[in-house]
Design an enzyme around this catalytic site. Structure first.
Site: not given
Ligand code: ADP
Ligand code: MG
Ligand code: MG
Length: 273
Positions: A13-14, A16, A18-19, A36, A129
């Site tokens: 999904l993406g 981040g 940290f992973g 995550k 954040d």
């Molecule tokens: P970081 O702390 O590195 O920003 P995130 O938790 O924001 O990491 O997750 C990175 C990306 O993964 C998000 O911007 C989103 O696009 C996707 N993502 C994270 N959590 C979810 C979720 N619960 N449902 C759908 N997409 C998610």
């Molecule tokens: Mg974050």
């Protein structure tokens, strides 16, 4: 043990800071979840106790407005935070499809965020954040609710990077003035939502400078501008709410609980608590 014992990996999904975040399917229930993945070397072998405690509090919150945290899985090299999957995409992806956002729609979205914050703040959780990338719609429906992801997790960076300041990679645009002197309270979340509201209604962040340093100086010193063409089409109630949320002094900013009572919401929503 491995995450594959309980979950089927569907797609990424993406990634981040940290992973990676994965869409997974729970083998036991067949339901989709977001996982995550935190690599232990990135978080110094374990999640710091204060962060772990906050995640446990979050796990206990069961409200449709708050991102549901189901479980924390630990393997020898990784930690997985299993949450509800939000399939509707980021706030500004949706807004860019319909550039002029009505106050009515804005009020609906902001109400979702403030209601979630009022519950979290009551339980001692500070997001820390709040920014556009961390705001996702639950699904693609036009009336889908907006939710915050990434709760509490910015503090993982404290152990990772050694300093809070360094963990704040990315945009400073959404950070409250007191953050730059190391202070972060519930009221810092309120400021960030105030910036989001400003962007939604006026199309730009309130204190943009040419460099991060200039932006920070403006956030700390420069009074909020509430005149000009885009303000002319903004209601008096919205202006007063934005002004109060962007008060430089955190103790003068309203709490989430107080904001829920703001007349702006009565203008546009039938939401009740
Ligand atoms: P970081 O702390 O590195 O920003 P995130 O938790 O924001 O990491 O997750 C990175 C990306 O993964 C998000 O911007 C989103 O696009 C996707 N993502 C994270 N959590 C979810 C979720 N619960 N449902 C759908 N997409 C998610
Ligand atoms: Mg974050
Ligand atoms: Mg994020």
């Amino acid at each position: 043990t491995s995450i594959r014992d309980s979950f089927i990996l569907i797609k990424s999904l993406g990634s981040g800071s940290f992973g990676n975040v994965f869409l997974v399917k729970d083998k036991r229930t067949g339901l989709e979840r977001a996982a995550k993945e935190l690599t232990k070397s990135n978080i110094n072998e374990r999640i710091a106790p204060e962060v772990y405690n906050e995640l446990m509090v979050m796990k206990g919150l069961d409200h449709p407005g708050v991102l549901r945290l189901y479980e924390i899985l630990e393997t020898s090299t990784r930690v997985y935070i299993i949450t509800e999957y939000l399939s509707g995409g980021q706030l500004f992806e949706r807004l860019s499809r319909s550039p002029k956002v009505s106050e009515k729609l804005a009020a609906k979205y902001i109400f979702d965020l403030i209601l979630a914050l009022s519950l979290c703040h009551k339980n001692g959780l500070i997001h820390r954040d709040i920014k556009p990338e961390n705001l996702l719609f639950e699904n693609d429906a036009p009336d889908a609710h907006l939710k915050m992801i990434d709760f509490c997790l910015s503090r993982l960076g404290i152990i990772n990077e050694g300093s809070d300041q360094k963990a704040q990679v990315g945009s400073v645009n959404y950070m409250a003035p007191e953050r730059f002197s190391g202070e972060c309270t519930e009221k810092s979340d309120i400021w960030s939502v105030g910036v989001i509201l400003h962007v939604v209604l006026l199309g730009k962040v309130p204190f943009q400078g040419k460099t991060d340093a200039e932006t920070i100086r403006r956030i700390i010193e420069r009074p909020l501008v509430t005149t000009g063409k885009s303000w002319d089409t903004t209601s008096e109630e919205a202006r007063s709410l934005i002004e109060s949320m962007l008060n430089k002094n955190p103790s003068y900013r309203p709490s989430a609980q107080e904001i829920l009572m703001h007349p702006w919401f009565y203008l546009y929503t039938k939401n009740t608590i």
